[in-house]
Design an enzyme around this catalytic site. Structure first.
Site, short mmCIF file in Angstrom:
data_model
loop_
_atom_site.label_atom_id
_atom_site.label_comp_id
_atom_site.label_asym_id
_atom_site.label_seq_id
_atom_site.Cartn_x
_atom_site.Cartn_y
_atom_site.Cartn_z
N ASP A 109 -79.66 24.27 65.02
CA ASP A 109 -79.16 23.78 63.72
C ASP A 109 -79.79 24.49 62.53
O ASP A 109 -79.97 23.90 61.46
CB ASP A 109 -79.38 22.26 63.59
N LYS A 151 -76.83 28.60 61.70
CA LYS A 151 -76.26 29.81 62.32
C LYS A 151 -74.78 29.96 61.96
O LYS A 151 -74.32 31.06 61.66
CB LYS A 151 -76.41 29.74 63.86
N GLY A 194 -73.01 22.70 67.59
CA GLY A 194 -72.19 22.26 66.46
C GLY A 194 -72.52 23.17 65.30
O GLY A 194 -73.60 23.08 64.74
N HIS A 195 -71.62 24.09 64.98
CA HIS A 195 -71.88 25.08 63.93
C HIS A 195 -71.00 24.76 62.72
O HIS A 195 -69.78 24.79 62.81
CB HIS A 195 -71.60 26.49 64.46
N GLN A 210 -77.77 26.96 69.89
CA GLN A 210 -79.09 26.34 70.01
C GLN A 210 -80.15 27.21 69.33
O GLN A 210 -79.83 27.95 68.42
CB GLN A 210 -79.44 26.05 71.48
N GLY A 232 -74.20 13.38 65.46
CA GLY A 232 -74.43 12.54 64.28
C GLY A 232 -75.82 11.94 64.22
O GLY A 232 -76.14 11.18 63.31
P1 GDP Z 1 -76.07 25.59 63.32
O1 GDP Z 1 -75.92 24.75 64.53
O2 GDP Z 1 -77.25 26.49 63.38
O3 GDP Z 1 -74.81 26.31 62.96
O4 GDP Z 1 -76.37 24.58 62.11
P2 GDP Z 1 -75.62 23.18 61.82
O5 GDP Z 1 -74.29 23.47 61.27
O6 GDP Z 1 -75.71 22.29 62.99
O7 GDP Z 1 -76.59 22.56 60.74
C1 GDP Z 1 -76.92 23.26 59.57
C2 GDP Z 1 -76.51 22.40 58.37
O8 GDP Z 1 -77.02 22.98 57.21
C3 GDP Z 1 -75.01 22.31 58.17
O9 GDP Z 1 -74.69 21.07 57.63
C4 GDP Z 1 -74.74 23.43 57.16
O10 GDP Z 1 -73.57 23.19 56.38
C5 GDP Z 1 -75.95 23.30 56.31
N1 GDP Z 1 -76.40 24.51 55.62
C6 GDP Z 1 -76.52 25.78 56.07
N2 GDP Z 1 -77.13 26.56 55.16
C7 GDP Z 1 -77.40 25.75 54.11
C8 GDP Z 1 -78.05 25.94 52.86
O11 GDP Z 1 -78.55 27.00 52.54
N3 GDP Z 1 -78.16 24.85 52.04
C9 GDP Z 1 -77.63 23.63 52.35
N4 GDP Z 1 -77.74 22.65 51.48
N5 GDP Z 1 -77.03 23.42 53.53
C10 GDP Z 1 -76.93 24.46 54.39
P1 IMO Z 2 -76.61 24.34 67.78
O1 IMO Z 2 -75.92 25.53 68.40
C1 IMO Z 2 -79.73 21.38 68.11
C2 IMO Z 2 -80.69 19.91 72.09
C3 IMO Z 2 -80.41 18.45 72.40
C4 IMO Z 2 -81.52 18.14 73.36
C5 IMO Z 2 -81.61 19.46 74.17
C6 IMO Z 2 -80.85 19.43 75.46
O2 IMO Z 2 -75.73 23.49 66.96
O3 IMO Z 2 -77.87 24.75 67.11
P2 IMO Z 2 -78.27 19.59 76.04
O4 IMO Z 2 -77.13 18.70 75.64
O5 IMO Z 2 -78.11 21.00 75.65
O6 IMO Z 2 -78.63 19.45 77.48
O7 IMO Z 2 -79.53 18.99 75.23
O8 IMO Z 2 -81.10 20.47 73.34
N1 IMO Z 2 -79.54 20.70 71.61
C7 IMO Z 2 -79.39 21.07 70.34
N2 IMO Z 2 -80.14 20.81 69.25
N3 IMO Z 2 -78.68 22.20 68.02
C8 IMO Z 2 -77.94 22.51 69.11
O9 IMO Z 2 -76.96 23.44 69.07
C9 IMO Z 2 -78.27 21.91 70.33
N4 IMO Z 2 -77.75 21.97 71.56
C10 IMO Z 2 -78.55 21.23 72.34
O10 IMO Z 2 -80.48 17.65 71.24
O11 IMO Z 2 -82.74 18.00 72.67
MG MG Z 3 -75.77 22.74 65.03
#
Ligand code: GDP
Ligand code: IMO
Ligand code: MG
Length: 422
Positions: free
Chosen positions: A13, A16, A40-41, A223, A300
């Site tokens: 998270d 990416k 979840g990207h 991840q 969530g």
């Molecule tokens: P990922 O799994 O690495 O793609 O990251 P996620 O989407 O799960 O979580 C990153 C969160 O940070 C998301 O809600 C993005 O919209 C948000 N985000 C990414 N870059 C920024 C930033 O520079 N500022 C803010 N406020 N939100 C960001």
């Molecule tokens: P993105 O690509 C954050 C975490 C889970 C748990 C561990 C194992 O959005 O960054 P799993 O369901 O893979 O067996 O869970 O890994 N986890 C993540 N945490 N971002 C993710 O993906 C994750 N995918 C799995 O919360 O701790």
């Molecule tokens: Mg994510």
């Protein structure tokens, strides 16, 4: 742009999805190579929010080719739902998405087993996303999995699925869980197979053709480094290689074709799920949650939060070979008076300047902090490095120095345009 591997340098998270969307502008092909719909990207474009789970984030730029590579585990029913959801948001699929024939399938018994194992572990649970990822990769390693090529081939699929449901129902019964109906699973998966047939391809050949054409390929990591099955905080990890090497094995593109590795990291740290997080800090979590930030994109769940951990990100740079850093969520620290950065750990009298391999040792580690003055100015409207407050620049320069890589992207908001390229 050249062939770029993008990895998460923390616990997932990191942002990416957003950085992939930015870098896709210069790429021809975007490939997912590991993980499944545990990912979840999030991408924000012109006020609209998209959350990608299996489909590469590159799909949001209509001229790009997107590939779900052999290293991904695919729940076909979820993939169909995701494609349909994206179509409703106006995303076009027109021979721009390809799904590897040899990617393994996630089936309902994987999800059930994931859940049952977590229940059995009780307070020692991993905190998985319950998407069946561990059991699916388990079947792959045990050589008892089903692959995409089977779900599009009715006869083979039926025979293999019958056997697998029988086998897994015995295990589910032992857990005290409800057995699955072959008929129901078969019907749902065959329908998904029919839907997905047009996307299925030999993606290794397709990607090598792209390499020969001189296309620029972007490998979209899922991840993060400390969730890597080998290099993460085992057993509190996911079941794939989330580090740079996974991009090669998960796509069939060899290491010498890779040109650079970009590591994405937040200006602070988050983690969702159990396991050690040395810089975890309740005040940082309360601050970010009060801003409505840091809730999981897939489940969530509120993310655990803490200060930036330069020991961990330094380690991530080492194992991934990160050349360039993309630091996101800088604006999350806009109101902080004094920002802390972990520069070493202490376990009793012992000091660590690296991440100890033993997860129990890491759980005992307490951070040693350096402090930086906060800039206490909103940054979300800044579009140029020179316009960033000097204290923000100093902080980012320090992160790069401590981590040992070059800062190339600074992100000050979720939107595409809220990006500063250096
Ligand atoms: P990922 O799994 O690495 O793609 O990251 P996620 O989407 O799960 O979580 C990153 C969160 O940070 C998301 O809600 C993005 O919209 C948000 N985000 C990414 N870059 C920024 C930033 O520079 N500022 C803010 N406020 N939100 C960001
Ligand atoms: P993105 O690509 C954050 C975490 C889970 C748990 C561990 C194992 O959005 O960054 P799993 O369901 O893979 O067996 O869970 O890994 N986890 C993540 N945490 N971002 C993710 O993906 C994750 N995918 C799995 O919360 O701790
Ligand atoms: Mg994510």
């Amino acid at each position: 742009m050249a062939n770029t591997i993008l990895v998460g340098a923390q616990w997932g998270d990191e942002g990416k999805g957003k950085i992939i969307d930015v870098l896709t502008e210069q790429a021809d092909v975007v490939v997912r190579t590991q993980g499944g719909n545990n990912a979840g990207h999030t991408v924000h474009i012109k006020g609209r929010k998209y959350v990608l789970h299996l489909v590469p984030s590159g799909i949001l730029r209509s001229k790009k080719i997107c590939v779900i590579g052999n290293g991904v585990v695919v729940d076909p029913v979820s993939l169909v739902e995701e494609i349909e959801g994206l179509r409703k948001l106006g995303v076009r699929f027109h021979r721009n998405l390809f799904l590897s024939e040899t990617a393994h399938l996630v089936l309902p018994y994987h999800r059930e087993l994931d859940e049952q194992r977590e229940i059995l572990k009780g307070k020692h649970k991993i905190g998985t996303t319950k998407r069946g990822i561990g059991p699916a990769y388990g079947d792959k390693a045990a050589r008892t999995g089903l692959r995409v090529s089977e779900v599009v081939e009715p006869k083979r699929f039926q025979k293999h699925l019958q056997f697998k449901i029988r086998e897994n129902n015995e295990i589910l019964k032992a857990f005290g869980a409800k057995p699955l109906s072959f008929k129901q699973v078969h019907r749902a998966y065959r329908a998904a197979g029919d839907y997905l047939k047009e996307f299925v391809a030999n993606t290794v050949i397709l990607l090598h053709e792209a390499v020969r054409r001189g296309d620029d390929i972007l490998f979209e990591g899922a991840q993060g480094t400390f969730l890597d099955i080998d290099h993460g905080t085992y057993p509190f990890v996911t079941s794939s290689n989330t580090t740079a090497g996974g991009a090669c094995t998960g796509s069939g593109i060899p290491p010498h074709r890779m040109d650079r590795v970009v590591g994405v990291m937040k200006a602070y740290t988050t983690r969702v799920g159990e396991g050690p997080l040395p810089t975890e800090n309740a005040e940082v979590a309360d601050m970010l949650h009060a801003m409505g930030r840091e809730f999981g994109a897939t489940t969530g769940r509120p993310r655990r939060c803490g200060w930036f951990d330069a020991v961990a990100t330094g380690h991530a740079c080492m194992v991934n070979g990160i050349d360039e850093l993309a630091v996101t969520n800088i604006d999350g620290l806009d109101s902080v008076e004094t920002i802390k950065v972990c520069i070493a750990y202490r376990d009793g009298a012992k000091r660590y300047d690296y991440v100890p391999n033993d997860t129990e040792t890491l759980s005992r580690c307490r951070p040693i902090y350096a402090e930086f003055p906060g800039w206490r100015t909103p940054t979300h409207n800044v579009r140029a490095w020179k316009v960033l407050p000097p204290k923000t620049r100093s902080y980012l320069k320090a992160l790069a120095e401590l981590t040992g890589a070059k800062l190339s992207i600074a992100s000050v908001g979720p939107g595409r345009e809220q990006t500063i390229c250096l």
